[in-house]
Motif scaffolding. Structure first.
Motif, short mmCIF file in Angstrom:
data_model
loop_
_atom_site.label_atom_id
_atom_site.label_comp_id
_atom_site.label_asym_id
_atom_site.label_seq_id
_atom_site.Cartn_x
_atom_site.Cartn_y
_atom_site.Cartn_z
N ARG A 24 0.83 -1.20 0.00
CA ARG A 24 0.00 0.00 0.00
C ARG A 24 0.87 1.26 0.00
O ARG A 24 0.52 2.26 -0.62
CB ARG A 24 -0.91 -0.02 1.22
CG ARG A 24 -1.91 1.07 1.24
CD ARG A 24 -2.86 0.89 2.39
NE ARG A 24 -3.86 1.93 2.38
CZ ARG A 24 -4.81 2.02 3.25
NH1 ARG A 24 -4.91 1.13 4.21
NH2 ARG A 24 -5.69 2.99 3.18
N THR A 25 2.00 1.21 0.67
CA THR A 25 2.90 2.36 0.72
C THR A 25 3.43 2.69 -0.67
O THR A 25 3.52 3.87 -1.04
CB THR A 25 4.09 2.05 1.65
OG1 THR A 25 3.59 1.64 2.91
CG2 THR A 25 4.97 3.26 1.83
N SER A 28 0.75 4.43 -2.59
CA SER A 28 0.55 5.77 -2.06
C SER A 28 1.63 6.72 -2.59
O SER A 28 1.32 7.85 -3.00
CB SER A 28 0.60 5.76 -0.54
OG SER A 28 -0.42 4.96 -0.02
N CYS A 31 0.90 7.55 -6.19
CA CYS A 31 -0.16 8.54 -6.32
C CYS A 31 0.36 9.95 -6.02
O CYS A 31 0.04 10.90 -6.74
CB CYS A 31 -1.33 8.21 -5.41
SG CYS A 31 -2.26 6.78 -5.94
#
Length: 77
Positions: A24-25, A28, A31
């Protein structure tokens, strides 16, 4: 003697947080990087538009003062 480091690229799917085990990091950060690039593109377009408006004003003034077409072309080349 200093230790040698080997740098290598890591695919995004293989990147994961050691504590949670998820990637997920990585998504992120991807993004955030995309948003920064988008802001930079908008800023570039804005600055280019302002510069072209200033040039149009300058060309109009030079035409009024009697500049020839060759002189106007030479100014931008």
């Amino acid at each position: 003697m200093a230790p040698r480091f080997k740098y290598r690229l890591l695919p995004l799917q293989d990147y994961h947080n050691e504590f949670t085990g998820s990637n997920r990091t990585a998504y992120s950060m991807l993004c955030v990087a995309f948003i920064i690039v988008l802001i930079a593109v908008v800023n570039y377009i804005n600055l280019t538009t302002v510069r072209s408006i200033e040039r149009a004003r300058e060309i109009g003034l030079r035409k009024v003062l009697g500049a020839s077409r060759v002189a106007l072309v030479r100014q931008f080349l």
